[in-house]
Motif scaffolding. Structure first.
Motif: not given
Ligand code: GLU
Length: 471
Positions: A7, A9-11, A43, A195, A199, A213, A217
């Motif tokens: 996946r 998962a951008p903010s 996200e 988060f 997440n 990622r 993280h």
């Molecule tokens: N929304 C988070 C970000 O953009 C996702 C982090 C992830 O990939 O778990 O950093």
């Protein structure tokens, strides 16, 4: 064995840039390689900073790069909605489960109290973590405080005295003592979820099996693993990819050269160039040529992801752009440069022109000078070309103009001029090029010459007959 699902998962708080789009690319390549699914989740829990237009931009950017997703925001899927802002019911449900099992507790400590506690910890050299003060509040005490209207957060009870161990797909075995982490907040006092919580839950309930990622993280993973284990939910494989740094080794920023996908597109980079560059930024490929997405995917290997920071280098990006321009289909190339050259190039010749000049063009605006060089009625002369013309023998252009006949091939023409004037090598080709194109360098003359046409070529040669004869 569930089929592989990755996946992105951008903010949606800004435009996609090198860093996050490379993460998207790696996840898309892994899914494509394994015949799995690439999912897009938005996200957007940060209501203030999230913008619908950024969602639209990032979807456009991903599509432009060919990184289509099979499930998620803007597509179909059984695990939706794929916008976190619409998933509160799911998160509430999991929070209740944790509450029932006593795995979370309300914390009434104020921001000021927490700040003091952190200072004390820092002064005694301890890692900053929650002291656990509200962990032992009696249920009736907690209920009373809630009734009084005291704001509270919800904290997850981190298992005590354990070590959270996991195999990072990129960085190998990881061990985090749970006591160093402490009980962390999963719901803030304003009711929004942290988060870590949303997440991790989404990855689990959406069936994500592999999470690639950014390494920023990495320290979130033990928290997320502990949460998923507490909820008896599946834990995905995590792989933390190295960050992109600038030539000096500092995190890549806008100032040190990072560009958004929108900017890259506006400048005229080809998606293939961007993909080939980014796929090799922190991932080694044995194959050295320009690869399509299928080939990039087939040769993608998590084992080839590096742990050292990946250094951004514009020259490399431009190298892949050169390769992409050379490999582009004539139609595509013609459309790509059309706006920059339409003023000069007849529509029916756009493909032939684009193909003739591609060796000398990195971006569309580079093509304009060659469009003028071939088609302009009043040919601009570069200072270098002017110097060459001034130095040529006066009779040279008169003889050349006389020797030219319609449909003549450039090589035949040059041979005849050589035979008639005795000029050769540079002394032959440079004045011809300067008179015909107004430049002393550029695409190969045998390619430009047929586009110019007999009349125009003769006129250009004749113009110099006049000027040189008068001199
Ligand atoms: N929304 C988070 C970000 O953009 C996702 C982090 C992830 O990939 O778990 O950093």
């Amino acid at each position: 064995m569930p089929s592989l699902k990755t996946r992105f998962a951008p903010s949606p708080t800004g435009l996609l840039h090198f860093g996050n789009v490379r993460t998207a690319l790696f996840n898309a390549l892994l899914a494509r390689k394994e015949g799995g699914t690439f999912l897009l989740r938005i996200e957007d829990t940060d209501q203030e900073r999230s913008r619908a237009e950024y969602v639209q931009h990032l979807q456009e950017d991903l599509r432009w790069l060919g990184l289509d997703w099979q499930e998620g925001a803007g597509g179909e899927g059984a695990a939706g909605p794929y916008f976190q802002s619409r998933r509160s019911a799911v998160y509430e449900d999991y929070l209740q489960r944790l509450e029932h099992e006593g795995k979370v507790y309300p914390c009434f400590c104020s921001a000021a109290e927490l700040a003091v506690s952190r200072k004390v910890q820092a002064a005694t050299g301890k890692p900053p973590r929650y002291s656990g003060r509200c962990a032992h509040l009696k249920p009736d005490e907690a209920a009373r405080k809630k009734q009084e209207g005291l704001p509270y957060t919800v904290r997850f009870r981190m298992p005590k005295g354990e070590t959270i161990v996991f195999q990072d797909m990129v960085r190998g075995a990881q061990r985090f003592p749970s006591d160093d982490i402490g009980d962390f907040i999963i719901r803030r006092s304003d009711g929004t979820f942290a988060f870590f919580f949303v997440n991790a839950i989404d990855d689990a309930v959406m069936g994500v099996t592999h999470v690639l990622r950014g390494e920023d993280h990495l320290t979130n993973s033990p928290r997320q693993i502990a949460l998923l284990q507490a909820l008896d939910l599946p834990v995905p494989g995590y792989g933390h990819i190295s960050l992109i740094v600038d030539p000096k080794g500092a995190p890549l920023s806008k100032r040190s050269g990072s560009m958004s996908v929108q900017e890259l597109r506006e400048i005229g980079y080809f998606p293939d160039a961007v993909n080939n560059y980014l796929a090799r930024l922190g991932h080694t490929y044995g194959a050295s040529g320009l690869l399509g997405l299928d080939q990039l995917a087939a040769l993608f290997d998590i084992a080839n992801l590096g742990r050292a920071p990946a250094r951004y280098d514009r020259t490399q990006l431009d190298y892949w752009q050169t390769q992409a321009v050379l490999a582009a289909a004539p139609d595509f190339l013609a459309r790509w440069m059309w706006d920059a050259v339409r003023e000069f190039v007849p529509e029916g010749e756009s493909r032939a022109f684009a193909t003739a000049v591609r060796d000398n063009v990195l971006f569309p605006h580079d093509a304009k000078i060659w469009a003028e060089a071939v088609y302009a009625d009043a040919l601009p002369l570069s200072p270098e070309a002017r110097a060459v013309l001034d130095n040529a023998a006066p009779a040279f252009f008169r003889q050349a103009a006389e020797l030219l006949t319609p449909e003549m091939d450039f090589k035949v023409f040059a041979d005849r001029v050589k035979a008639a004037t005795g000029a050769q090598g540079k002394g032959l080709f440079l004045p011809l090029r300067a008179a015909l194109t107004g430049q002393t360098f550029g695409p190969e003359m045998p390619r430009l010459f047929p586009l110019m046409g007999f009349e125009r070529a003769r006129r250009r040669l004749s113009e110099h007959v006049l000027s040189t004869d008068i001199d």
